[in-house]
Design a protein around this motif. Sequence first.
Motif, PDB file in Angstrom:
ATOM      1  N   LEU A 190      -8.353   4.197  -3.843  1.00 32.83           N
ATOM      2  CA  LEU A 190      -7.792   3.328  -2.805  1.00 32.83           C
ATOM      3  C   LEU A 190      -7.271   4.081  -1.595  1.00 32.83           C
ATOM      4  O   LEU A 190      -6.686   3.481  -0.690  1.00 32.83           O
ATOM      5  CB  LEU A 190      -6.675   2.471  -3.406  1.00 32.83           C
ATOM      6  N   ARG A 235      -8.387   2.911   1.812  1.00 38.57           N
ATOM      7  CA  ARG A 235      -7.831   1.619   2.225  1.00 38.57           C
ATOM      8  C   ARG A 235      -6.360   1.720   2.591  1.00 38.57           C
ATOM      9  O   ARG A 235      -5.702   0.700   2.807  1.00 38.57           O
ATOM     10  CB  ARG A 235      -8.042   0.594   1.118  1.00 38.57           C
ATOM     11  N   TYR A 239      -3.635  -1.930  -8.790  1.00 41.50           N
ATOM     12  CA  TYR A 239      -2.389  -2.507  -8.268  1.00 41.50           C
ATOM     13  C   TYR A 239      -2.331  -3.992  -8.592  1.00 41.50           C
ATOM     14  O   TYR A 239      -3.210  -4.543  -9.251  1.00 41.50           O
ATOM     15  CB  TYR A 239      -2.268  -2.247  -6.769  1.00 41.50           C
ATOM     16  N   PHE A 272      -3.795   3.115   0.747  1.00 41.31           N
ATOM     17  CA  PHE A 272      -2.827   3.162  -0.336  1.00 41.31           C
ATOM     18  C   PHE A 272      -2.340   4.594  -0.556  1.00 41.31           C
ATOM     19  O   PHE A 272      -2.997   5.563  -0.142  1.00 41.31           O
ATOM     20  CB  PHE A 272      -3.456   2.653  -1.637  1.00 41.31           C
ATOM     21  N   LYS A 316       0.810  -1.222   0.000  1.00 41.48           N
ATOM     22  CA  LYS A 316       0.000   0.000   0.000  1.00 41.48           C
ATOM     23  C   LYS A 316       0.839   1.266   0.000  1.00 41.48           C
ATOM     24  O   LYS A 316       0.386   2.315  -0.463  1.00 41.48           O
ATOM     25  CB  LYS A 316      -0.933   0.000   1.208  1.00 41.48           C
ATOM     26  N   ASP A 317       2.053   1.189   0.562  1.00 42.38           N
ATOM     27  CA  ASP A 317       2.865   2.385   0.753  1.00 42.38           C
ATOM     28  C   ASP A 317       3.859   2.624  -0.372  1.00 42.38           C
ATOM     29  O   ASP A 317       4.750   3.457  -0.240  1.00 42.38           O
ATOM     30  CB  ASP A 317       3.604   2.306   2.093  1.00 42.38           C
TER      31      ASP A 317
END
Length: 385
Positions: free
Chosen positions: A212, A215, A224, A217, A190-191
Amino acid sequence: MNTFLLAALPLALLACSGNAPAEEVAAQASPAAPAGAKPFAETVVADFDSPWAMTFLPDGRMLVTEKQGTMLLVSKDGRQRRTVATIPVDAAGQGGLMDVVLAPDFATSKRVYFSYSASGQGGKGVILSRGLLDLAPGGERLREIEEIYRATPFVEGNGHYSGRIAFSPDGRYLFFTNGERQKFTPAQAKDQSLGKVLRLTPDGKPAAGNPLVARGFRPEVWSYGHRNLLGIAFDAQGNLWEQEMGPKGGDEVNLILPGRNYGWPNASNGSHYDGRDIPDHQRGDGYEAPKVSWNPVISPGGLMIYQGALFPQWKGDAFIGGLSSKALIRVDLNGTTATKGDQWGMGARIREVEQGPDGAIYVLEDGGESQGRLIRLSPRGGTAS
């Protein structure tokens, strides 16, 4: 996916060989496109030093990028060229000066967007930049160059930069592909921007309303679970299509939808290079499956969706350059579905496919083992001018 499937890449995959990364070299064993009569005539327009991408100006001239960092302005007939920019790139392995795209308002803004790989803190990564194309006769030059986005994080290695650019049909958004750099897990992280399709403003900022963020991201992420995204384009209906290079098998054409997970490295229709299995895409697995996949691979290069009149039978279809397959591949697009069409052997690695203002199809050879030629494809029996 079992933990052992996420082990470090085999050395054969990590190694790169000039302009032909190991994964593409390994794919050379796949069957070449069948020989036979092609429905188009081929006219060589120019020859370049390992070209990567091209785009047409409104007057029919072309911008062509070369792997080592040169951006060229080329006349319509290919006989004249001028270097308009020399970009300091890291050209090792799959790196170099990559995509080049005109801004939607180029006629007034003269703005050009391009991508390239560079070294920096933490290793290497892909950068998105832009500049203003000065077309004053005799002084043509890309000026006021500025970096507007860079992949996060920079990591070690020379592969899977991706770096393809596409503007939305309304011109409000810029879509930019970041490969997962042969590291597997960043595609799901996510990062990180790696292994993602990004939606940015024309200034390179995260676009508002990306799907996203809630969530956790990064705010620029649109989709993704991608591997090496080497083509992205909108069709006439506004659908966003993407093609990416799979592992050993599993090259893909995807319909890109906001917020979706495309599975890599947890699902793929291919296998690891050392023979380890990867679960295939299956209904209900939570991952967006490709619309078309290839095994043996084609090693897809650039992606173009044809909208011209010179080949009316192919209007709306996708065209893909084949690297290890040394082919031009056509995919039938019908709304949000896709099926395999033709595959024509070209005798050289094809890195880029573009439609010219005249409706002809133009392909760029990859260089290296081929000549790096620009070839115009016109209807057989028609004019080659």
